[in-house]
Design a protein around this motif. Structure first.
Motif, PDB file in Angstrom:
ATOM      1  N   ALA A   1     -19.062  23.471 -26.295  1.00  0.00           N
ATOM      2  CA  ALA A   1     -20.471  23.708 -25.949  1.00  0.00           C
ATOM      3  C   ALA A   1     -21.120  22.484 -25.312  1.00  0.00           C
ATOM      4  O   ALA A   1     -22.332  22.333 -25.358  1.00  0.00           O
ATOM      5  CB  ALA A   1     -21.240  24.133 -27.196  1.00  0.00           C
ATOM      6  N   SER A   2     -20.319  21.630 -24.705  1.00  0.00           N
ATOM      7  CA  SER A   2     -20.860  20.455 -24.026  1.00  0.00           C
ATOM      8  C   SER A   2     -20.023  20.204 -22.772  1.00  0.00           C
ATOM      9  O   SER A   2     -18.875  20.644 -22.685  1.00  0.00           O
ATOM     10  CB  SER A   2     -20.800  19.219 -24.934  1.00  0.00           C
ATOM     11  N   PRO A   3     -20.573  19.482 -21.814  1.00  0.00           N
ATOM     12  CA  PRO A   3     -19.790  19.171 -20.616  1.00  0.00           C
ATOM     13  C   PRO A   3     -18.484  18.440 -20.934  1.00  0.00           C
ATOM     14  O   PRO A   3     -17.461  18.719 -20.309  1.00  0.00           O
ATOM     15  CB  PRO A   3     -20.741  18.298 -19.788  1.00  0.00           C
ATOM     16  N   ALA A   4     -18.505  17.562 -21.921  1.00  0.00           N
ATOM     17  CA  ALA A   4     -17.281  16.837 -22.287  1.00  0.00           C
ATOM     18  C   ALA A   4     -16.216  17.791 -22.831  1.00  0.00           C
ATOM     19  O   ALA A   4     -15.031  17.667 -22.510  1.00  0.00           O
ATOM     20  CB  ALA A   4     -17.591  15.750 -23.305  1.00  0.00           C
ATOM     21  N   ARG A   5     -16.637  18.763 -23.638  1.00  0.00           N
ATOM     22  CA  ARG A   5     -15.683  19.727 -24.205  1.00  0.00           C
ATOM     23  C   ARG A   5     -15.194  20.705 -23.146  1.00  0.00           C
ATOM     24  O   ARG A   5     -14.059  21.178 -23.203  1.00  0.00           O
ATOM     25  CB  ARG A   5     -16.299  20.462 -25.387  1.00  0.00           C
TER      26      ARG A   5
END
Length: 110
Positions: free
Chosen positions: A91-95
């Motif tokens: 649920a994040s850009p990194a993930r």
């Protein structure tokens, strides 16, 4: 004219059993649900790589729902990404970037 729901995955849904087999073979599974904005964000962020993962709708498969809850402290948190070695909520850009890298590493041609 009907508008396409942007939060609904265009990917064919597979059962939890099929997703588990795909993961055991080294692939990536994404557990999602309709209406989830983070699921749509993941699918858009993966681009063409999204087709190399399998997608399981937790609202259509009770085994998938129970599995996701078992991974997330009893919560039906999606999108949950699963590989043979790890799982996480993307649920994040990194993930999303991590998911894309895992798909590339898996070499899946699904």
């Amino acid at each position: 004219m009907f508008k396409k729901d942007p939060t609904r995955s265009a990917r064919p849904a597979v059962s939890h059993a099929e997703a588990a087999r795909h993961v055991e073979e080294g692939g990536v599974a994404v557990y999602w649900r309709p209406g989830c904005p983070f699921c749509g964000m993941l699918e858009r962020g993966l681009g063409a790589a999204a087709g190399q993962a399998v997608w399981t709708n937790i609202w259509e498969d009770q085994d998938a729902l129970a599995f996701v809850e078992s991974l997330n402290d009893g919560n039906a948190t999606v999108p949950t990404v699963v590989t043979r070695d790890e799982h996480f909520v993307a649920a994040s850009p990194a993930r999303i970037a991590a998911t894309k890298a895992l798909i590339a590493e898996s070499g899946s041609t699904r």
